[in-house]
Design a protein around this motif. Structure first.
Motif, PDB file in Angstrom:
ATOM      1  N   ALA A  53     -14.289  15.771 -49.369  1.00  0.00           N
ATOM      2  CA  ALA A  53     -13.981  14.572 -49.044  1.00  0.00           C
ATOM      3  C   ALA A  53     -13.390  13.791 -50.481  1.00  0.00           C
ATOM      4  N   PRO A  54     -12.419  13.023 -50.395  1.00  0.00           N
ATOM      5  CA  PRO A  54     -11.933  12.269 -51.653  1.00  0.00           C
ATOM      6  C   PRO A  54     -12.978  11.295 -52.224  1.00  0.00           C
ATOM      7  N   ILE A  55     -13.146  11.439 -53.585  1.00  0.00           N
ATOM      8  CA  ILE A  55     -14.318  10.544 -54.194  1.00  0.00           C
ATOM      9  C   ILE A  55     -13.375   9.293 -54.742  1.00  0.00           C
ATOM     10  N   GLU A  56     -13.797   8.034 -54.524  1.00  0.00           N
ATOM     11  CA  GLU A  56     -13.073   6.785 -54.889  1.00  0.00           C
ATOM     12  C   GLU A  56     -11.624   6.827 -54.442  1.00  0.00           C
ATOM     13  N   SER A  57     -11.567   7.398 -53.327  1.00  0.00           N
ATOM     14  CA  SER A  57     -10.174   7.125 -52.675  1.00  0.00           C
ATOM     15  C   SER A  57     -10.280   7.418 -51.364  1.00  0.00           C
ATOM     16  N   VAL A  58      -9.136   7.522 -50.317  1.00  0.00           N
ATOM     17  CA  VAL A  58      -8.932   7.805 -49.013  1.00  0.00           C
ATOM     18  C   VAL A  58      -7.692   8.540 -48.817  1.00  0.00           C
ATOM     19  N   SER A  59      -7.946   9.635 -47.819  1.00  0.00           N
ATOM     20  CA  SER A  59      -6.771  10.394 -47.498  1.00  0.00           C
ATOM     21  C   SER A  59      -7.118  10.927 -46.234  1.00  0.00           C
ATOM     22  N   ASN A  60      -6.180  11.736 -45.584  1.00  0.00           N
ATOM     23  CA  ASN A  60      -6.302  12.019 -44.186  1.00  0.00           C
ATOM     24  C   ASN A  60      -6.841  13.237 -44.317  1.00  0.00           C
ATOM     25  N   MET A  61      -8.120  13.751 -43.195  1.00  0.00           N
ATOM     26  CA  MET A  61      -8.604  14.725 -42.905  1.00  0.00           C
ATOM     27  C   MET A  61      -8.551  14.818 -41.424  1.00  0.00           C
ATOM     28  N   ARG A  62      -8.522  16.093 -40.856  1.00  0.00           N
ATOM     29  CA  ARG A  62      -8.666  16.420 -39.467  1.00  0.00           C
ATOM     30  C   ARG A  62     -10.089  16.439 -38.952  1.00  0.00           C
ATOM     31  N   VAL A  63      -9.972  15.567 -37.984  1.00  0.00           N
ATOM     32  CA  VAL A  63     -11.148  15.689 -37.128  1.00  0.00           C
ATOM     33  C   VAL A  63     -11.103  16.018 -35.796  1.00  0.00           C
ATOM     34  N   SER A  64     -11.934  16.939 -35.489  1.00  0.00           N
ATOM     35  CA  SER A  64     -11.734  17.475 -33.908  1.00  0.00           C
ATOM     36  C   SER A  64     -13.043  17.501 -32.994  1.00  0.00           C
TER      37      SER A  64
END
Length: 226
Positions: free
Chosen positions: A109-120
């Motif tokens: 998980a990105p720390i102190e930021s936001v980015s796309n991750m796959r959730v299934s």
């Protein structure tokens, strides 16, 4: 899981750090809204029994919130903006650690930021009525010798209209805090629990078990009790 409080910013006035709102709005929304509605969750969990000795690492699982209408046997997946943030407390800064070695793809998980991750979410190959959360990603890392780890996490569901935003205050317990256990069981309402933590006695007892006042301050501030 010891306790979950779930509310909406459209239902009661709640506050979160502005830097988290800014990160979500700038990286998760194309039109960068300055204000947006969000679900606020406070989750208390005991992860002491699932940690490997000397290893502080677990996965964040937002699947049930993202796909709250999924039915047994269905398969759903989405690229979800996810991020984790340290508490606004000097003692608690840096509690979220980078991985010791690079993960595969978007595993951490990105720390102190936001980015796309796959959730299934999908059925188990052995039993279609058993649902599974995948893939093995959105991992966080921390010092497993601490009594607890507390942090914020975020997730965004773009398929919802309007988009759903989750901002979650996580208390992950790595030991056995008896006073907190007792209060979670005995307090009948969130107000009673917040009032207890706001007293000098309650603040002292819980902060001693957690290893500092940062988590208490974050909780009380979020619900306007500080």
């Amino acid at each position: 899981m010891l306790g979950i409080v779930h509310t909406s910013s459209s239902t009661i006035p709640v506050k979160i750090p502005e830097r988290i709102k800014a990160a979500v709005s700038s990286q998760a929304f194309s039109d960068n809204p300055k204000d947006f509605r969000f679900d606020l969750c406070w989750v208390v969990s005991d992860v002491s029994s699932i940690l490997k000795k000397g290893v502080g690492s677990v996965n964040l699982v937002h699947h049930a919130w993202v796909f709250d209408d999924i039915m047994p046997g269905q398969r759903r997946f989405m690229q979800v903006p996810v991020g984790v943030f340290n508490l606004d407390d000097q003692k608690w800064l840096g509690r979220l650690l980078p991985a010791e070695k690079a993960g595969k793809g978007d595993r951490d998980a990105p720390i102190e930021s936001v980015s796309n991750m796959r959730v299934s979410v999908h059925a188990d190959k052995r039993n279609k009525w058993v649902m599974c959360c995948s893939p093995n990603n959105a991992r966080i890392h921390f010092d497993s010798a601490l009594p607890a780890i507390a942090f914020w996490s975020t997730a965004v569901n773009h398929e919802a209209k309007p988009p759903k935003v989750l901002i979650q205050l996580n208390w992950m317990l790595l030991g056995r805090p008896s006073k907190l256990y007792s209060q979670l069981q005995s307090c009948q309402t969130l107000g009673a629990l917040l009032n207890y933590m706001a007293t000098p006695e309650g603040r002292a007892e819980i902060s001693t078990e957690l290893g500092g006042e940062g988590p208490i301050n974050a909780l009380l501030n979020a619900f306007g009790a500080l």
